[in-house]
Design a protein around this motif. Structure first.
Motif, PDB file in Angstrom:
ATOM      1  N   TRP A 180      25.325 -36.322  -6.315  1.00  0.00           N
ATOM      2  CA  TRP A 180      25.877 -35.982  -7.610  1.00  0.00           C
ATOM      3  C   TRP A 180      25.664 -34.488  -7.811  1.00  0.00           C
ATOM      4  N   HIS A 181      26.622 -33.813  -8.398  1.00  0.00           N
ATOM      5  CA  HIS A 181      26.474 -32.384  -8.664  1.00  0.00           C
ATOM      6  C   HIS A 181      27.517 -31.952  -9.683  1.00  0.00           C
ATOM      7  N   SER A 182      27.365 -30.731 -10.177  1.00  0.00           N
ATOM      8  CA  SER A 182      28.353 -30.146 -11.081  1.00  0.00           C
ATOM      9  C   SER A 182      28.472 -28.665 -10.759  1.00  0.00           C
ATOM     10  N   HIS A 183      29.525 -28.052 -11.313  1.00  0.00           N
ATOM     11  CA  HIS A 183      29.776 -26.636 -11.082  1.00  0.00           C
ATOM     12  C   HIS A 183      29.958 -25.929 -12.415  1.00  0.00           C
ATOM     13  N   ALA A 184      29.309 -24.781 -12.554  1.00  0.00           N
ATOM     14  CA  ALA A 184      29.333 -24.039 -13.816  1.00  0.00           C
ATOM     15  C   ALA A 184      30.749 -23.713 -14.267  1.00  0.00           C
ATOM     16  N   LEU A 185      31.642 -23.403 -13.319  1.00  0.00           N
ATOM     17  CA  LEU A 185      33.005 -23.008 -13.668  1.00  0.00           C
ATOM     18  C   LEU A 185      34.051 -23.963 -13.088  1.00  0.00           C
ATOM     19  N   GLY A 186      33.639 -25.160 -12.689  1.00  0.00           N
ATOM     20  CA  GLY A 186      34.565 -26.138 -12.136  1.00  0.00           C
ATOM     21  C   GLY A 186      34.730 -25.973 -10.637  1.00  0.00           C
ATOM     22  N   GLN A 187      35.504 -26.898 -10.064  1.00  0.00           N
ATOM     23  CA  GLN A 187      35.733 -26.880  -8.614  1.00  0.00           C
ATOM     24  C   GLN A 187      37.115 -27.456  -8.315  1.00  0.00           C
ATOM     25  N   VAL A 194      41.174 -39.375   4.371  1.00  0.00           N
ATOM     26  CA  VAL A 194      41.160 -40.050   3.072  1.00  0.00           C
ATOM     27  C   VAL A 194      39.738 -40.010   2.547  1.00  0.00           C
ATOM     28  N   GLY A 195      39.585 -39.770   1.247  1.00  0.00           N
ATOM     29  CA  GLY A 195      38.258 -39.727   0.662  1.00  0.00           C
ATOM     30  C   GLY A 195      38.275 -40.081  -0.804  1.00  0.00           C
ATOM     31  N   TYR A 196      37.110 -39.943  -1.428  1.00  0.00           N
ATOM     32  CA  TYR A 196      36.938 -40.267  -2.838  1.00  0.00           C
ATOM     33  C   TYR A 196      36.303 -39.104  -3.582  1.00  0.00           C
ATOM     34  N   VAL A 197      36.609 -39.039  -4.868  1.00  0.00           N
ATOM     35  CA  VAL A 197      35.867 -38.225  -5.823  1.00  0.00           C
ATOM     36  C   VAL A 197      35.516 -39.161  -6.969  1.00  0.00           C
ATOM     37  N   GLY A 198      34.246 -39.210  -7.339  1.00  0.00           N
ATOM     38  CA  GLY A 198      33.813 -40.095  -8.421  1.00  0.00           C
ATOM     39  C   GLY A 198      33.073 -39.329  -9.499  1.00  0.00           C
ATOM     40  N   GLY A 247      30.909 -28.315 -15.478  1.00  0.00           N
ATOM     41  CA  GLY A 247      29.851 -29.194 -15.956  1.00  0.00           C
ATOM     42  C   GLY A 247      30.041 -30.675 -15.678  1.00  0.00           C
ATOM     43  N   GLU A 248      31.186 -31.099 -15.156  1.00  0.00           N
ATOM     44  CA  GLU A 248      31.405 -32.530 -14.901  1.00  0.00           C
ATOM     45  C   GLU A 248      30.618 -32.961 -13.666  1.00  0.00           C
ATOM     46  N   GLU A 249      29.717 -33.923 -13.858  1.00  0.00           N
ATOM     47  CA  GLU A 249      28.935 -34.438 -12.739  1.00  0.00           C
ATOM     48  C   GLU A 249      29.813 -35.354 -11.904  1.00  0.00           C
TER      49      GLU A 249
END
Length: 133
Positions: free
Chosen positions: A50-57, A65-69, A89-91
């Motif tokens: 789990w992680h987040s980014h200060a300015l988004g990603q 094929v993969g996932y983002v959750g 900021g979205e985890e």
């Protein structure tokens, strides 16, 4: 204009990833730019913590094929050619499926405060497995 020297691929740090993940840096911040970009390859079952980014990603899938959750349980199944934006900021987490490799270009900006990524705990096997349902 300049040709940027090729950078070696390295294994992603085990403290931030589950499984085998490999990273090739594409761009590191050079003033005035704050852009960071990397080609990230996930083996089947591999994923970020789990992680987040200060300015988004921004993630752009180049292969597989993969996932983002996200913490609210939303999961996006992404395929080669797809682009996914995670807001500031979205985890979230991302990785390959249980049976496929996934490769994406990860793009983000460094914040004025420094490291743009806040790393959190590993994604549980239960959370990962539910992504495929």
């Amino acid at each position: 204009m300049e040709l940027v020297p090729f950078k070696d691929t390295g294994k992603a740090p085990a403290q931030n990833f589950t499984g085998d993940v490999y990273v090739t840096s594409i761009k590191t911040p050079t003033e005035p730019s704050r852009l960071t970009a990397a080609l990230v390859r996930f083996t089947p079952g591999a994923r970020t913590n789990w992680h987040s980014h200060a300015l988004g990603q921004t993630l752009h899938v180049t292969e597989g094929v993969g996932y983002v959750g996200t913490r609210d349980g939303k999961v996006i199944r992404m395929r080669a050619g797809d682009t996914v934006w995670t807001p500031p900021g979205e985890e979230h987490w991302h990785g390959g499926t249980a049976t496929t490799f996934m490769c994406h270009i990860a793009m983000l900006e460094a914040s004025a405060e420094g490291d743009p990524t806040t790393w959190l705990e590993p994604v549980t096997d239960e959370t990962y497995q539910s992504a495929g349902n």
